[in-house]
Structure formats: C-alpha cells, structure tokens
Design an enzyme around this catalytic site. Structure first.
Site, PDB file in Angstrom:
ATOM      1  CG  PHE A 243      49.971  39.999  40.832  1.00 45.17           C
ATOM      2  CD1 PHE A 243      49.428  41.064  40.953  1.00 45.17           C
ATOM      3  CD2 PHE A 243      49.896  39.612  42.263  1.00 45.17           C
ATOM      4  CE1 PHE A 243      48.964  41.890  41.749  1.00 45.17           C
ATOM      5  CE2 PHE A 243      49.308  40.261  43.435  1.00 45.17           C
ATOM      6  CZ  PHE A 243      48.718  41.516  43.182  1.00 45.17           C
ATOM      7  CB  ILE A 468      42.380  39.215  40.884  1.00 47.17           C
ATOM      8  CG1 ILE A 468      42.820  40.185  39.678  1.00 47.17           C
ATOM      9  CG2 ILE A 468      41.548  37.957  40.325  1.00 47.17           C
ATOM     10  CD1 ILE A 468      43.909  39.320  38.928  1.00 47.17           C
ATOM     11  CG  ASN A 594      35.843  53.693  39.583  1.00 45.75           C
ATOM     12  OD1 ASN A 594      36.314  55.053  39.961  1.00 45.75           O
ATOM     13  ND2 ASN A 594      35.474  52.761  40.533  1.00 45.75           N
ATOM     14  CB  THR A 597      39.460  51.205  41.066  1.00 46.37           C
ATOM     15  OG1 THR A 597      38.573  51.471  39.746  1.00 46.37           O
ATOM     16  CG2 THR A 597      38.537  51.111  42.159  1.00 46.37           C
ATOM     17  CB  VAL A 665      45.110  50.271  33.577  1.00 49.05           C
ATOM     18  CG1 VAL A 665      44.529  51.124  32.594  1.00 49.05           C
ATOM     19  CG2 VAL A 665      44.069  49.557  34.705  1.00 49.05           C
ATOM     20  CD  GLU A 667      49.292  41.767  31.937  1.00 49.02           C
ATOM     21  OE1 GLU A 667      49.964  40.852  32.177  1.00 49.02           O
ATOM     22  OE2 GLU A 667      48.003  41.883  31.535  1.00 49.02           O
TER      23      GLU A 667
END
Lengths: 705, 180
Positions: A243, A468, A594, A597, A665, A667
C-alpha cells in the site's frame, strides 16, 4: 510520434479478460508461500531495533557494554560504529535523509532508529534491545501541524497550478460553497510487518525482503552503501501487502549494516509498533475547497487549498490537489499546497496518495454544492464533465466517468432517492445514501522483460515485477499467453528478483500497465527470432524488450482511471455508530486482464476506503510526539463485522497508449469512498461530516438525536 | 546459557510429536516458525490483535502469539500445514482458492484456521454476538453472512478480502454439511 491507437484498436481475443485463480493460490491457502521472514538461512542471526524516545535532540550515550554482555548478543550497531551511507540515495533518485540511519547523534523525531541489537536468537535480540540504555539531550520540538503554522511554505514539488481567474469567478458566481475538510494521519498497516534478511555470499550482497519493487530497492541499496549495482541481489517472492509503505525500509538498511559488520546472515523483522513508528504514514491534511457555480450547478471556479506536513529531514508532499486536476471542468481552477516541517516521521505514499484525502474534500464539497443548487449529485457531476484536461487542455487517452456514474446510479437504484436529509428512520437508525466520483492517474513506466522459449514448447517469462497481493503474477501470465498464442500452462514466470533487470515497481497503479507492455514487446522480439530458426537449442531462445524508447515516444495525454461509488449507511444518533449497509463501485480502468482478481482489488480499495471514512486516525501526543495508538488494537482498521457485501464492477474502457489497453486498479477504488460514506451520513442525519474519521464522538457531538 | 532459561518440551503439531528445547520466552508462534519450520503460521502483530497467527489448539481457535511454547505442552495443535488431507485441500481452502478469498495471502492461514473452527463452533450450536436468541434451547441459527462476519472479526485482512472470505466460509460450511 508513435500512434498506437490504430494498430491496437481491436483488443485481441484470448485468455485476457477471463477469470483465473491465482497461480500461487495453492501455496497461499496451504501456508507454503514463503514471505521474507519465513525463509530459513544457515547461521542466521536476528536484529532488533531500538527507537528514539525523544522528539528532538541529541544522543549523549548508548549503554553498549551492558548489552554486549547479555546472553547471545553478537553486536550493537549505532551511530558510533555503523557503516557510512551515501546521502544521495533515495527512491526517487534524489537524497532522502529518512534513509540515513545511524549516521549521527541527531534525533529528528520519536521513533527514529538509534541502534540495532543483533543476537543469536530473536528472543535474545529483543531482550538486548529492550535493555539498551540510550540517553539524550532533549531539545524543544515542534510537534503540532496546523494550517496557520508560521513555518508554512509552498514546496517546490507542488507549486501553485491554475487556469483562469479563480477569484473573479468566485466573486461572480451566484452559488459558492466554501468549506474546510480535514483528514488525519493514516497508516498502511499491511498485514505482513516489514522484514529483511541480508547476507554476503560469493561476493554478492543477497537480500530477501518484503518490498514493492526488488530492482529499485537493489539499486537504491547499491547507491546507499556505495556498492556496484550488480553486487546487490534483492528478492521478494511473496509480499504481505504494501500500500505504498514497502519501499526501502529501515529493517533492510539495518540488516545490511549488521551483516556487513558481523559477517553473519542477519534477519531484521519489525514489530507491529515499529511498523507504525518507522515506515511512514499518510500525512494529515487540512483542506479548503471553494466551489463557485451558476444556478444550474455548472462550475465556474474550483479553488483547492491544502495544508499538510512533512518531517524536518525530508520533504515529502501529500498532494490532494491532484484530484482537482482532471475531475471536473470549470472556467477557473486553482490548486495550492502549503507544507510545514515538524518533528514527526517522514510521511510517504499511501494507497492513492493525494487523491484519497483530496477526494474526501472535493467530493464532499460537490455534495454540498448539489444541495445548494438543488441538483441531484449524479446529475451535477454529469453537468461538469470535461472534454479535455481541465487545466492542461490535453485530450484524455480514454475517459468513461459518465459510464461509471450512469451505470452505478442504475444498479444502485439511485433514481428513487429522496434528496431530503434526515427523514428516513428504521428503529434507532437513520438511513441515508451518498455517492462520489473518483479518479487516479494511469500510464506506463519503462520496464524490461525477457521471455525464453524452451525446446519442449514451454516458455519462461522473467520480469522484475512484484506481486504484493494484486494478482500481478497471474495477470502477467495471461498477457504472455495471448502474446505468444500458447496456453497459460506452457508458461512459467519469474518475478520479484532484481537480477531479472529493471522494471517499474508495484506503485502508482502503474505496475500492470508497465509490465504487460514489456512482456508483449519481449514476446514480439521472441517470435521474430523464432521465425528465423528451425530448432530451439537446449538452452532456449530469449526475446527481450526495454519499453523506455516506446514510452518516451508517447504523446502527452491526460490518462486516468475513473470510478463512481455509492453507499447506503445507517447512523444511530444516540450511540454515534455508523454502519455501511451496502456499497457499489463502478469503475472505468482500462482493459481488465483478470476479472476475478481485479474485482478483489477494487473491493479491497473500497474496503480500505470505508476504514478511512469511519475508523482510521493516527493519534500523537502533542507534548512528546509519541504515537498514542501505534498498534492494531488502538489503530482500528476495518474488521469483518465492519464491512458489508461490497459490489465492484466496471464499464468498458481501453487505454490506447499501451498495447494491452490497461490502466491500474490498485488506487482508484479508494478514491471517493470516504466522501460517498460521508455524503450518505449527511443524507441520513442532515449534519455534514467534514473531518475524518467519522467516529462515534464526531457523530455524537454534531448530530441531534 | 544457564539451564533455568531453557526448557525441554514436547509439542504435538499436526499429528506429530516434536521434542525440542526452547527459550522460556519463546511463544508458541515462534516455536512453530523458528524451531519446527512451520512458517505458514504468520506473525502480524505479536499482540493477539490481528489473528494472523491463529492455530487450532485441541480443535479450538487460539492466537499462537499469546501463548508460550512451554505452556502448549499437552495440546494437540493444528496449523495451516495440517488443515489439508494430504494433497486434498480442505473445503475451506478450496473455497478461498476458487472465490479469491485473499489477496496478499499473509492473513490467509489465520483466516482459514479460524474459518475451520467457526464452522464447527456453529455446528455445535455455539452462539455469537450476532445471534439473536442465545438461550441454550434456542433453535439453531443459519451460518449467514452476519454470523460469519461476527465470528471471523478476530482475523484482520488489510487487503480487504472480507467480502470474498465471507462467501468462501459460507460455501465451505454448506459443503461440509453435505459431506459430513
């Protein structure tokens, strides 16, 4: 100039766009996935940090001898014996003094690492760190940030930006909203605390780390310790969330110092309290937004002022004005930022830096404007949709905020909404709905990739990407499969190893767009090479790419992902409790690689946004500067019981400036969440909430039961 | 080191008994990870606040960071490494995998261990704070989303996978009933 639009106007067909479970999923659900602190090493020693307990001053003594006499203690690293570091090292290429650990006796803030105790076992290291007596000569500290702080200045990194005459437009506008909004310090709180293992082996510095970009970390480390870049190898196979907090952490710098001094492999794992104290946070902001509009709600002026803070040792600028840069058209726009240096840790990027706190202010103000002019909040936004960059005048790569707003409103059932606040009651609960729009920058950054074709018909993709928790590993294989026109089962992928070469890090929502470009370009190179040969040799044929020249040739565009979020809340005015009952986000974020996810990541951003809206607030002692709530009990992040069934979906969008049509995607989904919740709280109670978090006491002290 | 600071203990983990010498300060979590190499159990806070270190002790959920290894003698410990039946994933693991009930995966072992116990606790008739009628003779309540959210709230997930985790636990609960 390269015009990619024509050559890729029709997205290719293949596995991209279909749902695939994570490639590493089985390892993650069986506990086999190894994170930085999970990898065993022969002869491993353990390091434990000692942090400064004063807010400003000078170290006068460190009781090293007593600790060296303790069982198992191998050494104490401190400013008197630590290796000298290169002050020019920093993640962005310029010196960041936050990285200059143990270089002198100065203490710039509470929580600054002052020593590392290394011992045979983690328990012994911890005991040594707890026992280490450090004395200080204290100096008066400046600990409280405020918008009218006498030390405020305009940072060079965030100069005033404007178009038109904001003051004249505000003076002439029949409707003006003029409000202050505040957001607190917030902490990333990734579930995996930062951990690193460092050792020297065969002339190389080998690091197992938890980071968002192993190549960048290895490079900065080589600058910091004045090593040849090829000497350093950094790996981060699995990373338990980042993050924005997992750049080059203090645990890594100290582990490298310790292994260099003690000639042993050393692991340093931060405690949760040390994660709060030493890995940065989102800075607090105090924002003033003035909107001037005509009676139909068309914006004549947006004036967005932010006051925020940084440390005394490094200038990091949280930039909420970013959100005002390209969200709405207006005759005049002005963005100003003022910064104060205080004796607190250096803030850093946290999910949607700038835009997350900025959207709380701007999108709350837009809701207040909708109320003032009597226009539906969705309609108000549609009326102010820009055709080109509102300040820059540049065309958008693609923009489908209108689709997000209209599809979101349709699915949420927004058309039936009674705009009056404070009129819906269900037992002890007041009910309301609210919405907000969101925006976050997109684009690709230079990266390299290599793909090797093997004689058995399989392929190995190598790219210095990081996963991550985003699903990057899986998404990149889907893209590679389509680029090579082979099934995903024929592809294996190596990521998160600095030896794989330069690649952009998992940050700025630019990972997937940057990495997929490098992979498709490497696939093209490989297919050209394969066309020229009859047989693949035993060691394979490798195609390579570096996207730097391709990206350098792009025309300048306004490039952003967009979103619209809708929330329904219930507020109990007698207890102050706010419950989010349902939430819907519709996004336009380029081509979706995808769906499985991507949906998770979007919902995850909204979940963190609800947490930001209702719970998160880093509290500091105003006299001593220490964090009052530096753990996961005191700093509450949303738990299961706080989060309703959140829905996220998307409308068609395609970024023509990269071959896969991708925008990020990571943020955009936290941008607007807090405002949507706050606007819903107003709709429920009739009282505006202009400070985050919307805690029990804020509701109780502002709302009539 | 003086003998008083270390202890010889035996720990029963995933059906196997391990004899080991531990520092008396060693938590069950660190003994699993550092002494036995079972690194699937994660350290998120070391204070019992996040649930990442959740294991099953005699079938019940326990945060292994708040228990000393020397005090875990005599317990039958199950870690994430012992949840699957050999190569066959447990229905909870299967559901997390297929419904994407995770992102970074760091809280996942704790979530899964917790979920396995939640399903059993619910099946055994244990109420939660979300259960409307907690009298001993009350009718069993379904393991709906509100019940799952309440019972799983000791397991934090910062990636924000709660929505998918709730679905995964509900699905695994249904499947467990069918196969039971």
């Amino acid at each position: 100039m390269t015009d990619l639009t024509e050559s890729i106007s029709a997205p290719p067909v293949g596995v991209v766009g279909t749902s695939h479970v994570r490639l590493e999923g089985r390892e993650k659900v069986t506990g086999a996935a190894r994170y930085a602190a999970d990898v065993p090493f022969e002869g491993l020693a353990h390091g434990s940090l000692v942090l400064a307990t004063v807010a400003r001053g000078r170290i006068t003594s460190i009781g090293v001898d007593d600790v060296l006499a303790m069982p198992g203690v191998l050494g104490v690293i401190h400013h008197g014996n630590a290796p000298r570091l290169n002050p020019e090292a920093g993640l962005l290429g310029t010196g960041d003094a936050t990285l200059q650990l143990l270089q002198d006796d100065r203490v710039p803030h509470v929580g600054r690492p002052v020593a590392l105790v290394v011992a045979e076992t983690a328990e012994q290291a911890r005991a040594g760190a707890d026992a280490l007596v450090v004395t200080y000569e204290e100096e008066e500290a400046d600990l409280v940030f405020s918008a009218d702080h006498p030390g405020s200045y305009t940072p060079a990194a965030a100069p005033e930006k404007h178009k038109g005459d904001v003051d004249a437009e505000l003076a002439a506008a029949p409707v003006v909203v003029d409000q202050r909004y505040t957001t607190p310090q917030e902490h990333h709180s990734a579930m995996e605390p930062h951990a690193s293992m460092a050792r020297w082996a065969d002339g190389r510095l080998e690091v197992v780390d938890s980071n968002q970009g192993s190549f960048l970390v290895s490079y900065v480390l080589s600058v910091l310790f004045r090593l040849d870049p090829g000497v350093v190898r950094v790996r981060a196979e699995h990373v338990g969330g980042g993050f924005g907090s997992k750049g080059i952490g203090p645990q890594l710098i100290l582990a490298v110092m310790a292994t260099t001094e003690l000639k042993r492999p050393v692991r340093v794992a931060l405690t949760r309290r040390q994660v709060f104290a030493t890995t940065g946070m989102r800075a607090a902001t105090d924002q003033r937004v003035r909107l001037g509009a005509d009676s139909t709600g068309r914006l004549r002026a947006i004036d967005h002022d932010t006051a925020t803070h940084t440390s005394t040792i490094h200038e990091f600028v949280e930039f909420p004005g970013e959100v005002t840069n390209a969200l709405y058209a207006a005759d005049a726009i002005r963005i100003r930022t003022s910064l104060v240096k205080v004796n607190l840790p250096t803030p850093t990027w946290m999910r949607a830096p700038g835009c997350a706190p900025g959207s709380f202010a701007l999108e709350s103000a837009m809701d207040e404007l909708a109320e003032a002019v009597g226009v539906d909040p969705v309609e108000l936004r549609l009326r102010n949709e820009p055709e080109v960059g509102p300040i820059s005048g540049l065309p958008f790569t693609s923009r489908n905020l209108v689709g997000c707003l209209t599809e979101g409103a349709r699915r949420f059932g927004w058309a039936d909404r009674d705009p009056r606040p404070g009129v819906r009651r269900e037992g002890r609960w007041l009910l309301g709905t609210g919405m907000a729009a969101g925006i976050y920058g997109a684009g690709s950054l230079p990266s390299t990739a290599a793909i090797t074709a093997h004689p058995d018909g399989t392929f190995t993709v190598g790219i210095g990407a990081a996963d991550i928790g985003t699903g990057a590993r899986t998404a990149l294989v889907l893209v590679a499969a389509d680029a090579l026109e082979v099934p995903t089962s024929a592809i294996r992928i190596d990521i998160a190893d600095s030896d794989l070469g330069q690649a952009w890090f998992a940050g700025g929502s630019r990972g997937t767009s940057s990495w997929t470009w490098a992979i498709t370009a490497a696939a093209t190179d490989l297919r050209e090479k394969l066309a020229d040969i009859a047989h693949i040799p035993a060691d394979g044929i490798t195609g390579r790419a570096d996207t730097a020249p391709l990206i350098g040739a792009l025309e300048q565009r306004e490039n952003h992902a967009h979103g619209a979020q809708f929330a329904e809340v219930a507020v109990d005015p007698s207890s102050g409790e706010v419950r989010v009952r349902r939430m819907l986000g519709i996004f336009a974020a380029g081509r979706i690689i995808n769906p499985l996810t991507t949906r998770s990541q979007l919902i995850g951003g909204m979940t963190m946004g609800i947490s930001m809206a209702l719970h998160e607030e880093g509290l500091r002692d105003a006299q001593f500067g220490g964090q009052v709530n530096g753990d996961l009990a005191g700093y509450h992040v949303s738990a299961h019981a706080d989060i309703p069934a959140i829905e996220a979906d998307w409308v068609p969008d395609y970024d023509p400036s990269n071959p896969s049509g991708v925008k990020g995607v990571g943020e955009v989904a936290i941008v607007g969440t807090a405002a949507a919740v706050a606007n819903a709280v107003w709709h429920a109670t009739g009282t505006r909430q202009r400070s985050l978090p919307i805690s029990l006491e804020r509701i109780l002290t502002t709302t009539n039961a | 080191m003086p003998p008083t600071t270390r202890s010889d203990i035996s720990l029963r983990v995933n059906g196997e008994t391990h004899v080991l010498t531990v520092d008396n300060r060693t938590t069950l979590l660190d003994a699993l990870r550092e002494n036995l190499g079972l690194t699937g159990t994660k350290k998120g806070c070391d204070h019992g606040q996040c649930g990442a270190c959740t294991v099953l002790a005699d079938g019940r959920r326990a945060v292994s960071c708040l228990q000393l290894a020397v005090a875990a003698e005599g317990s039958d410990i199950t870690t994430i490494e012992g949840i699957a039946d050999g190569e066959d994933l447990h229905p909870v693991q299967e559901a997390f995998l297929e419904l994407d009930g995770y992102q970074c995966g760091y809280c996942t072992p704790g979530q899964i261990c917790s979920a396995v116990a939640v399903i059993k606790e619910h099946a055994a008739g244990w109420p939660s704070a979300a259960t409307a009628d907690v009298r001993p003779d009350a009718e069993p309540v379904p393991l709906d989303a509100a019940e799952i959210r309440e019972r799983m709230s000791g397991n934090l997930c910062r990636c924000g996978a709660y929505t998918a985790i709730v679905r995964a636990v509900a699905r695994a609960s249904d499947e467990t009933k069918v196969t039971a």
